[in-house]
Design a protein around this motif. Structure first.
Motif, short mmCIF file in Angstrom:
data_model
loop_
_atom_site.label_atom_id
_atom_site.label_comp_id
_atom_site.label_asym_id
_atom_site.label_seq_id
_atom_site.Cartn_x
_atom_site.Cartn_y
_atom_site.Cartn_z
N CYS A 43 0.85 -1.19 0.00
CA CYS A 43 0.00 0.00 0.00
C CYS A 43 0.88 1.23 0.00
N PRO A 44 0.31 2.41 -0.25
CA PRO A 44 1.09 3.64 -0.12
C PRO A 44 1.59 3.82 1.32
N TYR B 274 6.64 -0.43 -14.70
CA TYR B 274 6.67 -1.81 -15.18
C TYR B 274 8.11 -2.31 -15.25
N GLN B 275 9.03 -1.51 -15.76
CA GLN B 275 10.41 -1.97 -15.89
C GLN B 275 11.04 -2.22 -14.53
N ARG B 276 10.74 -1.37 -13.54
CA ARG B 276 11.30 -1.58 -12.21
C ARG B 276 10.76 -2.88 -11.60
N ARG C 198 -1.08 4.40 -12.95
CA ARG C 198 -1.32 3.81 -11.63
C ARG C 198 -0.03 3.33 -10.99
N LEU C 199 0.84 2.75 -11.78
CA LEU C 199 2.13 2.33 -11.23
C LEU C 199 2.95 3.53 -10.80
N ARG C 200 2.91 4.60 -11.57
CA ARG C 200 3.63 5.81 -11.19
C ARG C 200 3.08 6.37 -9.88
N ALA C 201 1.76 6.33 -9.71
CA ALA C 201 1.16 6.81 -8.46
C ALA C 201 1.59 5.97 -7.27
#
Length: 360
Positions: free
Chosen positions: A184-185, A282-284, A274-277
């Protein structure tokens, strides 16, 4: 199977109490299959199984379930008795209430609480104890939050998604580890350490019985730190899809970001957003899954390095070696040799040769 790996920062923190007690930690590390020299490398990682073995060894060596990191020791068996007290409760809310009251009986123990926020807000599990006696207090608070959240899910037989987690300490150098641990965040510098989840989980019935508890206690609470019972964030859903692709014995073909987006019924742009948030990409995630699969395989067996490279999706050995050095600062062959723990009187077996030009 690909599994979560643990940053060496957490290993160092776990050892702090034993060292202050004058306990020789080298045998504990070796017994867990962790080379003591690995602790000098900030990029080093260990498998969840290695970390679990180390925590169990530290519990025994310190005779303290807080590993010598709390204001006062918590004798081994305290956690088990708390779990026994919870089994007779009808639902999770009453079980957690009984558990928190149990720990308040011990001076210096963690001041844990579960409260409902007003206006139908989430249930909040807090850790408000004075765990700041040592530098590793942040590690201990995070461990308590992890264990209690995962124990709550175990009691009701369901995964409990967290909305957020917050910590009273400033963001550490390895802050990017926390979202993966909690799913979670995560926020730092908060007034107290806590996590929030939907309040309706407190009404879920306790479904575990004495035989199930006996099985849990054979490895708990250490095993609760190594388990990964999440899958509630977009990042974890992507990670799980990538990890599943690596479980085939054949050379892996990791799905592209567009394929993952289609599985999640979103557009590639939405997936990226959403991944950036969630503080990743994806690459990471792809690199993390490959790294963890490689470390687990190198620690667990004698799979040829070329076969391992192909299995986790590298078309060339040299590309795998370059990536592995970027992840860990060393080569696959050197990492495998460093991780070998020989039996008493036995020399470590020779590792596979490192290709020319790839030596440390």
């Amino acid at each position: 199977m690909s599994g979560l790996t643990i940053a060496v920062h957490h290993v160092r923190a776990a050892l702090g109490g034993a060292r202050r007690l004058g306990i020789d930690t080298a045998p504990l590390l070796q017994g867990a299959g962790i080379p003591p020299l690995l602790l000098a490398d900030d990029r080093a990682r260990v498998t969840a199984e290695q970390f679990t073995r180390l925590i169990r060894a530290l519990h025994q060596a310190t005779d303290d379930e807080f590993l010598g990191l709390g204001p006062v020791p918590s004798r081994r068996g305290t956690f088990a008795m708390m779990c026994h007290a919870c089994l007779g409760c009808p639902d999770l809310g009453s079980a957690l209430d009984r558990a928190t009251r149990f720990y308040r009986l011990f001076p210096g123990g963690p001041d844990l609480a579960v409260a409902l926020r007003p206006d139908d807000g989430p249930a909040v599990l807090t850790v408000r104890s004075a765990l700041h006696r040592h530098d590793e207090a942040a590690f201990l608070a995070a461990c308590l939050l992890l264990i209690w959240h995962r124990l709550a899910g175990w009691l009701i037989g369901r995964r409990i998604p967290l909305h957020w987690a917050q910590f009273a300490h400033p963001a550490p150098a390895h802050a990017d580890e926390y979202p993966a641990l909690f799913g979670c965040p995560v926020h730092f510098g908060a007034p107290y350490t806590a996590a929030g989840w939907d309040a309706h989980w407190l009404t879920a019935p306790v479904v575990r019985d004495q035989p199930a508890l006996a099985a849990l206690l054979r490895r708990a609470p250490a095993d609760l730190l190594g388990r990964r019972d999440y899958g509630t964030t977009v990042a974890e859903q992507v990670r799980r899809s990538l990890a599943q692709a690596l479980r085939s014995p054949a050379p892996a073909r990791l799905p592209e970001a567009g394929e993952i987006a289609a599985r999640l019924a979103v557009s590639p742009a939405t997936l990226r957003r959403r991944l950036r948030a969630e503080g990743t990409s994806y690459q990471r995630l792809k690199d993390t899954v490959r790294r963890d699969a490689a470390l687990t395989a190198l620690t667990a067996g004698r799979e040829p390095i070329a076969a391992l490279a192909a299995r986790i999706g590298f078309s060339e050995d040299t590309a795998f070696h370059r990536a592995f050095r970027r992840w860990t600062g060393t080569t696959p062959g050197a990492y495998r040799l460093a991780g070998v723990t020989p039996r008493p009187g036995e020399a470590p077996p020779p590792g596979p040769p490192v290709p020319r030009g790839q030596q440390s």
